[in-house]
Design a protein around this motif. Sequence first.
Motif, PDB file in Angstrom:
ATOM      1  N   VAL A   4      64.728 -23.782 -43.076  1.00 36.57           N
ATOM      2  CA  VAL A   4      64.611 -24.794 -44.128  1.00 36.57           C
ATOM      3  C   VAL A   4      63.468 -24.412 -45.069  1.00 36.57           C
ATOM      4  N   ALA A   5      63.747 -24.352 -46.368  1.00 34.46           N
ATOM      5  CA  ALA A   5      62.668 -24.175 -47.347  1.00 34.46           C
ATOM      6  C   ALA A   5      62.085 -25.550 -47.624  1.00 34.46           C
ATOM      7  N   VAL A   6      60.770 -25.635 -47.622  1.00 39.60           N
ATOM      8  CA  VAL A   6      60.092 -26.923 -47.798  1.00 39.60           C
ATOM      9  C   VAL A   6      59.295 -26.883 -49.101  1.00 39.60           C
ATOM     10  N   LEU A   7      59.695 -27.752 -50.041  1.00 39.54           N
ATOM     11  CA  LEU A   7      59.009 -27.834 -51.333  1.00 39.54           C
ATOM     12  C   LEU A   7      58.393 -29.222 -51.427  1.00 39.54           C
ATOM     13  N   LYS A   8      57.120 -29.316 -51.080  1.00 37.68           N
ATOM     14  CA  LYS A   8      56.505 -30.656 -50.988  1.00 37.68           C
ATOM     15  C   LYS A   8      56.290 -31.261 -52.366  1.00 37.68           C
ATOM     16  N   GLY A   9      55.922 -30.436 -53.350  1.00 36.89           N
ATOM     17  CA  GLY A   9      55.735 -30.942 -54.706  1.00 36.89           C
ATOM     18  C   GLY A   9      54.439 -31.711 -54.875  1.00 36.89           C
ATOM     19  N   ASP A  10      54.510 -32.807 -55.632  1.00 37.25           N
ATOM     20  CA  ASP A  10      53.305 -33.502 -56.092  1.00 37.25           C
ATOM     21  C   ASP A  10      53.237 -34.930 -55.556  1.00 37.25           C
ATOM     22  N   GLY A  11      52.091 -35.581 -55.841  1.00 41.43           N
ATOM     23  CA  GLY A  11      51.929 -37.000 -55.513  1.00 41.43           C
ATOM     24  C   GLY A  11      52.153 -37.266 -54.032  1.00 41.43           C
TER      25      GLY A  11
END
Length: 355
Positions: free
Chosen positions: A5-12
């Motif tokens: 699984v690729a995990v893209l947490k991003g912002d906020g």
Amino acid sequence: MEFKVAVLKGDGIGPEIVGEAVKCLDAIGVRFGHAFTYDERLIGGAAIDAVGEPLPLETVDACLRVDAVLLGAVGGPKWDDPSAPMRPEDGLLGIRKALGVYANLRPAKLYAPLADACPLKPNRISDGLDLVVCRELTGDVYFGEKRRDANGAGHDDMTYTVGEIERIARRAFVLARGRRNHVTCVDKANVLETSRVWREVVERVAAEYPDVRTDYQYVDNTAMQLVINPSQFDVILTGNLFGDILSDEASCITGSIGMLPSASLGDGKLGLYEPIHGSAPDIAGKGVANPIATILSVAMMLRYSFDLHEEADTLEAAVERVLDAGYRTGDIAKPGEPHVGSAEMGDLIVKALGV
Ligand code: NAD
């Protein structure tokens, strides 16, 4: 079985809610004997800060090498300058396009213990609310040519090809077969040429699924019907622009934006899974965000990318059990009602999984 699984947490609140969803995915792994491995990458404002662009090439490459992508949310006031050359949201549109995920599935379900949060009168939802908006995601006016002409007028080209409509229509009919066998095709065929093509193609595809009841509505009527009689819908099939608006409308009828997951799918098994809400900068870093939308997105990942249906059902049932037991995050609690934080909600769901 093993899944990457690729995990893209991003912002906020992205990192907070994704952390809880990963916790639940790991618990499913323990309970059912699967191994999930994670490849964490940058997207959105965090990527702009780190490497100067919202969607680094390495992120795209990593996402193309895995079985599924889990995304938190992108954006925030820090990157809101409209004159900035790039915005975090460009990363979102870019990753959807790069993965070829043209079908956006957004379930809107009213959980019985949260019925009070529904803004509609109880008699409007006496038959419950359990629908999915199946929205085309990579075409329509959002991706058409954009320009300003010599007179300063703005133009956005709205285009749909037959192939684009066929593939999303098939998704909707297959989806309906796994639900209540009903598709409502939503367009504006009384005015728009793209919608007339859309309707012709859907009628043709519908003939391949005679067991599925199909009806047709103009989008302005659907906007009204969602408020007057939302129980009539099972699968709403529509284009990118109308789907964007209707899925937000459908989601707010369920009471909280913090509860609603989404899946974006292409032709293969690789999918992009994310909550429908944004990065909620007003509550970021406080540990109070509702992680359930992201956790339910993981349930969709189990079902659509990994074909692990029992595992998906089990995770959804664990969420329902925790809600039935009365636990709430702040966004779904009644005023004055005690509530739990993001991590405690994640822990409760893990516990309900029996791990
Ligand atoms: P938002 O969804 O982030 O927040 C709207 C309201 O809902 C806020 O009061 C927020 O606190 C609350 N909320 C949202 N998710 C919640 C959760 N999980 N638990 C509890 N409360 C929650 O929308 P917005 O405020 O319009 O946008 C904030 C930023 O997010 C903007 O930069 C916007 O561009 C971005 N955004 C990103 C996405 C995405 O990444 N898919 C989607 C929408 C908005």
